[in-house]
Design an enzyme around this catalytic site. Sequence first.
Site, PDB file in Angstrom:
ATOM      1  N   CYS A   1       0.767  -1.249   0.000  1.00 40.37           N
ATOM      2  CA  CYS A   1       0.000   0.000   0.000  1.00 40.37           C
ATOM      3  C   CYS A   1       0.798   1.300   0.000  1.00 40.37           C
ATOM      4  O   CYS A   1       0.287   2.299  -0.516  1.00 40.37           O
ATOM      5  CB  CYS A   1      -1.052  -0.015   1.100  1.00 40.37           C
ATOM      6  SG  CYS A   1      -0.418  -0.316   2.740  1.00 40.37           S
TER       7      CYS A   1
ATOM      8  N   ARG B   1      10.670  -9.544  -1.209  1.00 37.49           N
ATOM      9  CA  ARG B   1      11.332  -9.428   0.088  1.00 37.49           C
ATOM     10  C   ARG B   1      12.519 -10.362   0.115  1.00 37.49           C
ATOM     11  O   ARG B   1      12.405 -11.513  -0.299  1.00 37.49           O
ATOM     12  CB  ARG B   1      10.377  -9.828   1.225  1.00 37.49           C
ATOM     13  CG  ARG B   1       9.253  -8.859   1.386  1.00 37.49           C
ATOM     14  CD  ARG B   1       8.372  -9.246   2.543  1.00 37.49           C
ATOM     15  NE  ARG B   1       7.273  -8.300   2.646  1.00 37.49           N
ATOM     16  CZ  ARG B   1       6.380  -8.283   3.618  1.00 37.49           C
ATOM     17  NH1 ARG B   1       6.450  -9.172   4.577  1.00 37.49           N
ATOM     18  NH2 ARG B   1       5.432  -7.383   3.629  1.00 37.49           N
TER      19      ARG B   1
ATOM     20  N   GLU C   1      14.154 -12.749   1.929  1.00 37.63           N
ATOM     21  CA  GLU C   1      13.832 -13.555   3.114  1.00 37.63           C
ATOM     22  C   GLU C   1      15.034 -14.361   3.590  1.00 37.63           C
ATOM     23  O   GLU C   1      14.938 -15.139   4.531  1.00 37.63           O
ATOM     24  CB  GLU C   1      12.649 -14.498   2.822  1.00 37.63           C
ATOM     25  CG  GLU C   1      11.336 -13.774   2.542  1.00 37.63           C
ATOM     26  CD  GLU C   1      10.612 -13.307   3.810  1.00 37.63           C
ATOM     27  OE1 GLU C   1      11.152 -13.463   4.909  1.00 37.63           O
ATOM     28  OE2 GLU C   1       9.496 -12.765   3.660  1.00 37.63           O
TER      29      GLU C   1
ATOM     30  N   ARG D   1       7.069 -19.207   1.766  1.00 40.07           N
ATOM     31  CA  ARG D   1       7.920 -18.056   2.080  1.00 40.07           C
ATOM     32  C   ARG D   1       8.918 -17.901   0.956  1.00 40.07           C
ATOM     33  O   ARG D   1       9.836 -18.687   0.815  1.00 40.07           O
ATOM     34  CB  ARG D   1       8.633 -18.237   3.418  1.00 40.07           C
ATOM     35  CG  ARG D   1       9.409 -16.989   3.835  1.00 40.07           C
ATOM     36  CD  ARG D   1      10.039 -17.152   5.201  1.00 40.07           C
ATOM     37  NE  ARG D   1       9.036 -17.356   6.229  1.00 40.07           N
ATOM     38  CZ  ARG D   1       8.304 -16.387   6.765  1.00 40.07           C
ATOM     39  NH1 ARG D   1       8.480 -15.135   6.393  1.00 40.07           N
ATOM     40  NH2 ARG D   1       7.410 -16.654   7.677  1.00 40.07           N
TER      41      ARG D   1
ATOM     42  N   GLU E   1      -3.920  -6.559  -2.355  1.00 37.95           N
ATOM     43  CA  GLU E   1      -3.880  -5.679  -1.188  1.00 37.95           C
ATOM     44  C   GLU E   1      -5.147  -4.854  -1.194  1.00 37.95           C
ATOM     45  O   GLU E   1      -5.470  -4.212  -2.194  1.00 37.95           O
ATOM     46  CB  GLU E   1      -2.665  -4.760  -1.268  1.00 37.95           C
ATOM     47  CG  GLU E   1      -2.581  -3.740  -0.161  1.00 37.95           C
ATOM     48  CD  GLU E   1      -1.867  -4.239   1.095  1.00 37.95           C
ATOM     49  OE1 GLU E   1      -1.581  -5.460   1.164  1.00 37.95           O
ATOM     50  OE2 GLU E   1      -1.624  -3.428   1.992  1.00 37.95           O
TER      51      GLU E   1
ATOM     52  N   ASP F   1      -3.675 -11.290  12.330  1.00 41.04           N
ATOM     53  CA  ASP F   1      -3.198 -12.266  11.351  1.00 41.04           C
ATOM     54  C   ASP F   1      -4.187 -13.406  11.262  1.00 41.04           C
ATOM     55  O   ASP F   1      -4.717 -13.850  12.288  1.00 41.04           O
ATOM     56  CB  ASP F   1      -1.856 -12.864  11.811  1.00 41.04           C
ATOM     57  CG  ASP F   1      -0.684 -11.949  11.523  1.00 41.04           C
ATOM     58  OD1 ASP F   1      -0.882 -10.915  10.849  1.00 41.04           O
ATOM     59  OD2 ASP F   1       0.427 -12.276  11.982  1.00 41.04           O
TER      60      ASP F   1
ATOM     61  N   GLU G   1       0.785 -17.853   8.683  1.00 40.84           N
ATOM     62  CA  GLU G   1       0.014 -16.620   8.443  1.00 40.84           C
ATOM     63  C   GLU G   1      -0.232 -16.522   6.948  1.00 40.84           C
ATOM     64  O   GLU G   1       0.717 -16.485   6.170  1.00 40.84           O
ATOM     65  CB  GLU G   1       0.806 -15.403   8.915  1.00 40.84           C
ATOM     66  CG  GLU G   1       0.123 -14.104   8.517  1.00 40.84           C
ATOM     67  CD  GLU G   1       1.059 -12.878   8.559  1.00 40.84           C
ATOM     68  OE1 GLU G   1       2.056 -12.900   9.291  1.00 40.84           O
ATOM     69  OE2 GLU G   1       0.755 -11.911   7.845  1.00 40.84           O
TER      70      GLU G   1
ATOM     71  N   ASN H   1      -3.571 -10.895   6.509  1.00 37.74           N
ATOM     72  CA  ASN H   1      -3.777 -10.098   7.715  1.00 37.74           C
ATOM     73  C   ASN H   1      -4.732  -8.943   7.444  1.00 37.74           C
ATOM     74  O   ASN H   1      -5.045  -8.629   6.298  1.00 37.74           O
ATOM     75  CB  ASN H   1      -2.444  -9.570   8.249  1.00 37.74           C
ATOM     76  CG  ASN H   1      -1.748  -8.701   7.241  1.00 37.74           C
ATOM     77  OD1 ASN H   1      -2.364  -8.154   6.331  1.00 37.74           O
ATOM     78  ND2 ASN H   1      -0.453  -8.564   7.376  1.00 37.74           N
TER      79      ASN H   1
ATOM     80  N   CYS I   1      -5.496  -1.719   5.981  1.00 40.70           N
ATOM     81  CA  CYS I   1      -5.162  -2.500   4.796  1.00 40.70           C
ATOM     82  C   CYS I   1      -5.166  -3.981   5.146  1.00 40.70           C
ATOM     83  O   CYS I   1      -5.079  -4.365   6.308  1.00 40.70           O
ATOM     84  CB  CYS I   1      -3.828  -2.073   4.207  1.00 40.70           C
ATOM     85  SG  CYS I   1      -2.414  -2.374   5.263  1.00 40.70           S
TER      86      CYS I   1
ATOM     87  N   ARG J   1       0.440 -18.092  -0.284  1.00 36.44           N
ATOM     88  CA  ARG J   1       0.100 -18.628   1.043  1.00 36.44           C
ATOM     89  C   ARG J   1      -1.288 -19.261   1.039  1.00 36.44           C
ATOM     90  O   ARG J   1      -1.488 -20.320   1.622  1.00 36.44           O
ATOM     91  CB  ARG J   1       0.177 -17.513   2.091  1.00 36.44           C
ATOM     92  CG  ARG J   1       1.581 -16.925   2.236  1.00 36.44           C
ATOM     93  CD  ARG J   1       2.220 -17.294   3.542  1.00 36.44           C
ATOM     94  NE  ARG J   1       3.595 -16.843   3.613  1.00 36.44           N
ATOM     95  CZ  ARG J   1       4.083 -16.028   4.546  1.00 36.44           C
ATOM     96  NH1 ARG J   1       3.287 -15.556   5.493  1.00 36.44           N
ATOM     97  NH2 ARG J   1       5.344 -15.701   4.560  1.00 36.44           N
TER      98      ARG J   1
HETATM   99  P1  ATP Z   1       5.692 -13.520   8.146  1.00 37.35           P
HETATM  100  O1  ATP Z   1       5.632 -13.207   9.602  1.00 37.35           O
HETATM  101  O2  ATP Z   1       5.176 -14.854   7.764  1.00 37.35           O
HETATM  102  O3  ATP Z   1       7.029 -13.188   7.541  1.00 37.35           O
HETATM  103  P2  ATP Z   1       4.809 -10.928   7.573  1.00 37.35           P
HETATM  104  O4  ATP Z   1       4.316 -10.488   8.901  1.00 37.35           O
HETATM  105  O5  ATP Z   1       6.153 -10.516   7.142  1.00 37.35           O
HETATM  106  O6  ATP Z   1       4.681 -12.516   7.458  1.00 37.35           O
HETATM  107  P3  ATP Z   1       3.102  -9.113   6.297  1.00 37.35           P
HETATM  108  O7  ATP Z   1       4.157  -8.091   6.230  1.00 37.35           O
HETATM  109  O8  ATP Z   1       2.031  -8.975   7.277  1.00 37.35           O
HETATM  110  O9  ATP Z   1       3.755 -10.547   6.480  1.00 37.35           O
HETATM  111  O10 ATP Z   1       2.531  -9.319   4.812  1.00 37.35           O
HETATM  112  C1  ATP Z   1       1.171  -9.535   4.538  1.00 37.35           C
HETATM  113  C2  ATP Z   1       0.941 -10.800   3.752  1.00 37.35           C
HETATM  114  O11 ATP Z   1       1.861 -10.899   2.681  1.00 37.35           O
HETATM  115  C3  ATP Z   1       1.136 -12.084   4.536  1.00 37.35           C
HETATM  116  O12 ATP Z   1      -0.003 -12.411   5.254  1.00 37.35           O
HETATM  117  C4  ATP Z   1       1.393 -13.078   3.434  1.00 37.35           C
HETATM  118  O13 ATP Z   1       0.185 -13.483   2.830  1.00 37.35           O
HETATM  119  C5  ATP Z   1       2.162 -12.262   2.428  1.00 37.35           C
HETATM  120  N1  ATP Z   1       3.605 -12.478   2.548  1.00 37.35           N
HETATM  121  C6  ATP Z   1       4.474 -11.784   3.297  1.00 37.35           C
HETATM  122  N2  ATP Z   1       5.725 -12.241   3.148  1.00 37.35           N
HETATM  123  C7  ATP Z   1       5.650 -13.266   2.271  1.00 37.35           C
HETATM  124  C8  ATP Z   1       6.608 -14.152   1.700  1.00 37.35           C
HETATM  125  N3  ATP Z   1       7.900 -14.047   1.979  1.00 37.35           N
HETATM  126  N4  ATP Z   1       6.183 -15.088   0.825  1.00 37.35           N
HETATM  127  C9  ATP Z   1       4.872 -15.189   0.506  1.00 37.35           C
HETATM  128  N5  ATP Z   1       3.923 -14.385   1.011  1.00 37.35           N
HETATM  129  C10 ATP Z   1       4.296 -13.423   1.884  1.00 37.35           C
HETATM  130 ZN    ZN Z   2      -0.788  -2.458   3.534  1.00 39.13          ZN
HETATM  131 MG    MG Z   3       7.993 -11.469   7.061  1.00 39.99          MG
END
Ligand code: ATP
Ligand code: ZN
Ligand code: MG
Length: 504
Positions: free
Chosen positions: A311, A341, A343, A352, A360, A421, A434, A437, A463, A470
């Site tokens: 967003c 990201r 990771e 992940r 979004e 979440d 997760e 969210n 948002c 996922r």
């Molecule tokens: P996590 O704790 O699992 O790393 P996050 O708290 O980093 O998640 P948010 O920043 O809340 O995730 O992102 C919102 C959504 O984006 C998550 O609910 C998920 O559906 C998706 N998402 C985030 N990171 C990833 C990833 N590395 N791979 C796939 N989907 C992701």
């Molecule tokens: Zn957002």
């Molecule tokens: Mg994360």
Amino acid sequence: MFIRFALTAELHFNRDLTPEAVEAVGEAVQDANTLLFRKGVPADATDEEVGRITSYAVTGAVLRLEIVSGPYTRAHDALFRFRKEVAQKLGRHHLGLRNIVVTSFRIRIPGPVPESAVPRIPFITSADHHDDAVDLVLDLSAADLENRVPDRIVRLVQEKVAAQEYGGKGEHWELISESSRRERVYDGDPTQEMIRRRWIKHGASRGQWIFGPQAVEIFRAVERLVLDEIIKPLGFSEMIFPKLVPWEVWMRSGHAKGVYPEIYYVCTPKTRDPSYWEDIADYYKVTGTVPVDQIRERLDGPVGGMCYAQCPPFWPFVQGETLANDCLPIRVFDRSGTSHRYESGGIHGIERVDEFHRIEILWLGTREQTIATASRLHDLYTRLFEDVLELEWRCAKVTPWFMAQEGMVGESSDAEIGTRDYEACLPYNGSWLEFQNVSVNGDKYPKGFNVKIQSGEECWSGCSGIGLERWTAVLLAQKGFDRANWPERLARLVSEPEEVFRFL
Ligand code: ATP
Ligand code: ZN
Ligand code: MG
């Protein structure tokens, strides 16, 4: 014990101070210590707690000041209040203030402050730790002082201390609701099974997949369900948000306070002049190796990064605007591109990844409207997971993303601000994932991007990120690959796998 500031500074004038001017300085100092620095200070504050000039000396065209303070009219604030006053007074003596040189700046922050809570930034030249305080020596220009760098350093140290005290307690996690246990029909790892079926394959980049037609059918089915069950009933309109995010946006969204370890950084060429790049291309043609180190030297930036949270790059659309009451709440969504990201070692299956796909949804309005939309969303999500998809899921209140990412800890001021979440269990390894969210972000974004509403009420936003990888992982992990076991709505949206590729 309270916080203390001490500085010495030189005020350089355009010519030597006359004896009359020196006398005027004396009066100004007297005035400042008794009246000027007391303005806005609680009446019961002790002298020690308030900024005061402890000594001054004039040599030629230079006025040297020593200022100390406690928490009120901090030494640097006192300096600038005094500057205004003395510049006016000496103006009458035909003296002009040229510039200010800060010759020393010290802060004593009370409380046990561990070494790790003092940031490693060039402004801090030394830190002397005592049992009950830390003494910082800083190297700051007058411009830094005007830019309130000392106050930000103090806040940062305090945040780091609080974060460390809080750290042991782990991230806040509080169960809000959960489904009943569902019958287990599958215990495989969906990623492995999809690879085996050639529905997906690792992309060439790390944490990246190439999704084949069958996998994409499931993605699109998920999108369809979200559109029909969530987005349309609540009247969200589709937009396209940019996917390259410049620092400017992350500064306003708050992500610039902490997102660095996970960014995919973006650079631009120093020039698009082909002759500047010719030898790079030639090197590759001759050696078959891309000279990455040489390329790095010819890049500008990074100018920002690839979409991280979806967003923030929306907000420049409304930045600086006042929204009419009758268009609120505004409800929009974006599904126009990937999120990225880094990771690191955390990448796992399709759950992940470094490159992922997400819808979004975003809404803004008054506080009440924002909370009401979130609550409607929770109702509809619950219906979707419970009745339509028959998932084993749970919903938990967690530390809001911005608190986690900005090192903010503790309770937020408004209990309605926060993140929930949605997690689903993965039978193949017994963990909870997760998969999406819902966040109520308070006035964080509207404030950062200076968005107002007509009524003058505070503007709030929220948002919700729906991760397609996922959701797919969750659906297949719980329901398996036999469509006979799938919830009817899902099965109807996904056709019998077609053989698009046949490998020999
Ligand atoms: P996590 O704790 O699992 O790393 P996050 O708290 O980093 O998640 P948010 O920043 O809340 O995730 O992102 C919102 C959504 O984006 C998550 O609910 C998920 O559906 C998706 N998402 C985030 N990171 C990833 C990833 N590395 N791979 C796939 N989907 C992701
Ligand atoms: Zn957002
Ligand atoms: Mg994360």
